[in-house]
Design an enzyme around this catalytic site. Structure first.
Site, PDB file in Angstrom:
ATOM      1  N   TYR A   1      -3.358  17.043  24.346  1.00 56.22           N
ATOM      2  CA  TYR A   1      -4.077  17.110  23.057  1.00 56.22           C
ATOM      3  C   TYR A   1      -3.320  17.961  22.049  1.00 56.22           C
ATOM      4  CZ  TYR A   1      -7.682  17.745  19.572  1.00 56.22           C
ATOM      5  OH  TYR A   1      -8.365  17.744  18.387  1.00 56.22           O
TER       6      TYR A   1
ATOM      7  N   ARG B   1       0.613 -10.468  -4.459  1.00 56.58           N
ATOM      8  CA  ARG B   1       1.048  -9.254  -5.148  1.00 56.58           C
ATOM      9  C   ARG B   1       1.077  -9.582  -6.634  1.00 56.58           C
ATOM     10  NH1 ARG B   1       1.031  -4.916  -1.250  1.00 56.58           N
ATOM     11  NH2 ARG B   1      -1.046  -5.559  -1.668  1.00 56.58           N
TER      12      ARG B   1
END
Ligand SMILES: Cc1ncc(COP(=O)(O)O)c(C=O)c1O
Length: 400
Positions: free
Chosen positions: A7, A317
């Site tokens: 972690y 786009r």
């Protein structure tokens, strides 16, 4: 397979940090889940309401995060970037006169940084020259303004410098990338592109005080500073991707595959953005579908037709991606109305490119039948990701 999933303090983080230091040359970094995670952190750290962030053409997520912090994007890319037929070799260059005008109008204290993207995605994957990076940095130094890079495709940019800029033919991609980065205070990165991974990004910098703020922010939005929303294996893969992405033969092959598709389309008379850029071939929907008005979404319509014809998923786009001006609520009407055929790295063969070309050529042959669209659902931000459309009714020709 060798990813360390601890972690905190995973070995994979330290391998990634070392790769960023060695290959990009920045002292510090925090990982993020992808590029927009890094843009979010940078915007929160540096942008205050009322400030202006000049850039060499907008990118959707970049501008959205600037606006969410109350900043305003100002376009300082050279005019050639907005012209799909201009053959300028470095259409991503910053226009120093435009930049100077923005600095003088907004005042240096209201410009937290200038964002230079390598390459410029929405102009067609167009590169920035090293000379332009040097000149832009020199100008900003006079005013004490920082310069940050969107380094998502900086390796492809290095390839174009090697290919086109005098003095760089004998330098390796690795050397050119380091030189590109040496002009910046730091960078945001969407590692899904150059770094050859499925997910990941980072924010890198040289200034320790910005690192500290990034660490404060990353724990709120992404995860611990040693994983930033990524699994250990993703960080490990990103570090390995960085080693492989600067292989000269690999990057030459990657850009040439994009060019292979572009050459086929141009040869068949299809209107595309020239010169072909690093990551995609862009169809010029204005010239492909001249019978459609921009408010009938020609590029969105063409992308939908392509998907129906061959299952090839392209990306609008144009007016849809460009969104609305947050101040007036009116649609932006960009001069470029494009369909982006983006090619993932190390996924397809040239035979796949032949299939794409065949489908586009089919559509071009029956382009007059292609209708416009109407937007039936418009989300408030980054609308191109979730918007819905329906075809406009067939126009009936009236005989007189
Ligand atoms: C130039 C550029 N910047 C930023 C991003 C955002 O990165 P991500 O999609 O990883 O959030 C992208 C993604 O396409 C990009 O092309």
């Amino acid at each position: 397979m060798t990813g360390d999933e601890a972690y905190a303090g995973a070995r994979s983080f330290y391998r990634l940090e070392a790769a960023v230091r060695e290959i990009y040359g920045f002292r510090y970094m925090v990982p993020t889940h992808q590029g927009r995670g890094a843009e979010h952190l940078l915007s929160r750290i540096l942008i205050r309401p009322g400030t202006v962030i000049p850039g060499n053409m907008y990118f959707t997520t970049t501008r959205a995060h600037q606006e969410l912090q109350g900043g305003t994007f100002a376009d300082v890319v050279i005019d050639e970037a907005h012209d799909p037929q201009s053959l300028h070799p470095f259409k991503g260059n910053v226009d120093l006169v435009k930049l100077l005008t923005v600095i003088e109008q907004a005042r240096p204290k209201n410009i937290p940084y200038v964002c230079v993207a390598l390459t410029v995605n929405l102009a067609g994957g167009q590169p920035v020259s090293m000379a332009n990076l040097r000149d832009t940095r020199a100008l900003l130094n006079e005013y004490g303004i920082a310069m940050w890079c969107d380094a998502t495709r900086a390796v492809e940019n290095a390839f174009f410098i090697q290919e086109r800029e005098p003095g760089y033919a004998g330098k390796s991609i690795r050397e050119i990338l380091r030189e590109e980065m040496s002009h910046f205070d730091g960078c945001t990165m969407s590692a899904k592109k150059d770094c050859l991974v499925n997910i990941g990004g980072f924010l890198a910098m040289n200034d320790e005080s910005i690192l500290q703020k990034a660490r404060e922010q990353v724990v709120i939005f992404e995860g611990m500073p040693t994983y930033g929303g990524l699994a250990g294996r993703d960080m490990e893969a990103m570090a390995q991707g960085m080693v492989e992405m600067v292989d000269d033969a690999y990057i030459a092959h990657r850009v040439h595959q994009v060019r292979y598709l572009g050459t086929q389309l141009a040869g068949a008379g299809i209107p595309i953005v020239q010169p072909v850029g690093g990551h995609a071939v862009f169809l010029d929907a204005r010239r492909f579908l001249p019978h459609l008005d921009q408010d009938e979404y020609p590029a969105q319509s063409l992308a939908a037709e392509l998907y129906v014809d061959s299952g090839v998923r392209a990306m609008e786009r144009g007016v849809v991606s460009s969104g609305r001006d947050p101040a007036t609520g009116l649609n932006h009407h960009p001069s470029l109305e494009l369909v982006r055929l983006t090619i993932p790295r190390r996924v397809y063969t040239d035979r796949h490119m032949d299939v794409v070309a065949e489908s586009v050529i089919n559509l071009f042959a029956r382009r007059e039948e292609i209708r416009g669209l109407r937007m039936t659902y418009e989300p408030p931000a980054l609308r191109f990701f979730n918007a819905r459309f329906e075809p406009l009714p067939v126009r009936v020709k009236v005989r007189r």
